[in-house]
Design a protein around this motif. Structure first.
Motif, PDB file in Angstrom:
ATOM      1  N   SER A  29       0.822  -1.213   0.000  1.00  0.00           N
ATOM      2  CA  SER A  29       0.000   0.000   0.000  1.00  0.00           C
ATOM      3  C   SER A  29       0.853   1.260   0.000  1.00  0.00           C
ATOM      4  CB  SER A  29      -0.928  -0.005   1.219  1.00  0.00           C
ATOM      5  OG  SER A  29      -1.823  -1.091   1.168  1.00  0.00           O
ATOM      6  N   GLU A  30       1.975   1.201   0.705  1.00  0.00           N
ATOM      7  CA  GLU A  30       2.842   2.380   0.779  1.00  0.00           C
ATOM      8  C   GLU A  30       3.456   2.706  -0.579  1.00  0.00           C
ATOM      9  OE1 GLU A  30       6.837   3.959   3.129  1.00  0.00           O
ATOM     10  OE2 GLU A  30       5.739   2.219   3.879  1.00  0.00           O
ATOM     11  N   LYS A  62      -7.651   1.511   0.672  1.00  0.00           N
ATOM     12  CA  LYS A  62      -6.753   2.586   1.093  1.00  0.00           C
ATOM     13  C   LYS A  62      -6.738   3.718   0.049  1.00  0.00           C
ATOM     14  CE  LYS A  62      -3.900  -0.362   4.055  1.00  0.00           C
ATOM     15  NZ  LYS A  62      -4.480   0.147   5.298  1.00  0.00           N
ATOM     16  N   ASP A  63      -7.939   4.129  -0.354  1.00  0.00           N
ATOM     17  CA  ASP A  63      -8.160   5.273  -1.239  1.00  0.00           C
ATOM     18  C   ASP A  63      -7.680   5.061  -2.676  1.00  0.00           C
ATOM     19  OD1 ASP A  63      -9.309   6.741   0.868  1.00  0.00           O
ATOM     20  OD2 ASP A  63      -7.323   7.384   1.554  1.00  0.00           O
ATOM     21  N   ILE A  64      -7.448   3.826  -3.065  1.00  0.00           N
ATOM     22  CA  ILE A  64      -7.091   3.522  -4.448  1.00  0.00           C
ATOM     23  C   ILE A  64      -8.088   2.502  -4.989  1.00  0.00           C
ATOM     24  CG2 ILE A  64      -5.328   2.557  -5.982  1.00  0.00           C
ATOM     25  CD1 ILE A  64      -3.201   3.587  -4.121  1.00  0.00           C
ATOM     26  N   GLN A 105       0.780   4.163  -2.880  1.00  0.00           N
ATOM     27  CA  GLN A 105       0.483   5.556  -2.586  1.00  0.00           C
ATOM     28  C   GLN A 105       1.636   6.465  -3.008  1.00  0.00           C
ATOM     29  OE1 GLN A 105      -2.585   6.650  -1.346  1.00  0.00           O
ATOM     30  NE2 GLN A 105      -1.705   8.598  -2.038  1.00  0.00           N
ATOM     31  N   LYS A 156       1.536   6.874  -6.727  1.00  0.00           N
ATOM     32  CA  LYS A 156       0.386   7.716  -7.060  1.00  0.00           C
ATOM     33  C   LYS A 156       0.713   9.185  -6.794  1.00  0.00           C
ATOM     34  CE  LYS A 156      -4.487   8.476  -5.918  1.00  0.00           C
ATOM     35  NZ  LYS A 156      -5.619   8.046  -5.039  1.00  0.00           N
ATOM     36  N   ASP A 157       1.347   9.466  -5.661  1.00  0.00           N
ATOM     37  CA  ASP A 157       1.716  10.844  -5.320  1.00  0.00           C
ATOM     38  C   ASP A 157       2.744  11.412  -6.298  1.00  0.00           C
ATOM     39  OD1 ASP A 157      -0.003  10.700  -3.180  1.00  0.00           O
ATOM     40  OD2 ASP A 157       1.568  10.255  -1.711  1.00  0.00           O
TER      41      ASP A 157
END
Length: 218
Positions: free
Chosen positions: A112-113, A205-207, A116, A119-120
């Motif tokens: 997940s990290e 987790k927002d994805i 993210q 994505k960022d």
């Protein structure tokens, strides 16, 4: 989540699948497909930093779509019989057991990290659940998944049912095959039609979690 529309505006040339495993004792697979479903690259890694390094040095971020698998949580006991196989002292008998749990509790947060972070950084990143996608595409089989027979069967189905080109005659690893399924998911997001050939099945987790549901007719 079903009503969210995915829009990919920039042209994509590389479709990446990453099958993250629950810990570093198992190899995580990396696969890249081109626009014609030819395999461009297959590899494996044990550390998430190696996966991130590979993605950042693969190509321009605007040319990539990345799908990252959601691994199962090996520490979470969900099955009734696995619970009862533990050597617990029984305090009560006859109580009912409910197997209903929130789906995300069965999944590991590993990966997940990196999802993210990418994505960022501006990458188009999605998640996929390999087990769900296999069922949705009728790719399940009555064999142990990591056995040579299971891997060979799955490998043939990727070739025959999904039209993946460039698969070797040798048996490929289970992680590599799952990564190819992830790369196919990325390809579907760009070339497919939402709610017809692929859909958003959930949010982790927002994805968005994406699954192909039908092969694209050529």
């Amino acid at each position: 989540m079903e009503n969210k529309i995915i829009k990919i505006t920039k042209n994509k040339l590389n479709f990446v699948g990453i099958s993250v495993k629950p810990d570093t004792t198992e190899d995580s697979g990396i696969a890249v497909l081109d626009e014609d479903l030819n395999i461009k690259y297959i590899d494996k890694a044990y550390r998430l930093n190696d996966i991130k390094f590979f993605v950042e040095n693969l190509s321009n971020k605007d040319s990539l779509i990345i799908s990252i698998d959601i691994p199962l949580n090996n520490m979470f006991l969900i099955g009734k019989w696995r619970q009862e196989s533990k050597h617990y002292h029984c305090f009560t008998v006859g109580t009912s057991y409910s197997s209903k749990q929130i789906w995300s509790t069965r999944q590991s947060s590993r990966g997940s990290e990196i999802a993210q972070t990418l994505k960022d950084e501006g990458y188009d990143v999605f998640r996929y659940n390999s087990s769900y996608s296999k069922c949705a595409l009728s790719l399940t089989y009555p064999l142990k998944s990591r056995s040579p027979a299971g891997c060979k069967y799955f490998q043939e189905m990727l070739k025959q049912k999904l039209g993946i080109n460039g698969l070797t005659n040798n048996i490929m690893s289970f992680s590599a095959l799952d990564a190819i399924l992830g790369a196919y998911t990325s390809w579907q997001i760009f070339y497919g039609e939402q709610n017809k050939t692929f859909k958003i099945v959930n949010n982790y987790k927002d994805i968005p979690v994406i699954s192909p549901i039908e092969k694209i007719s050529c």
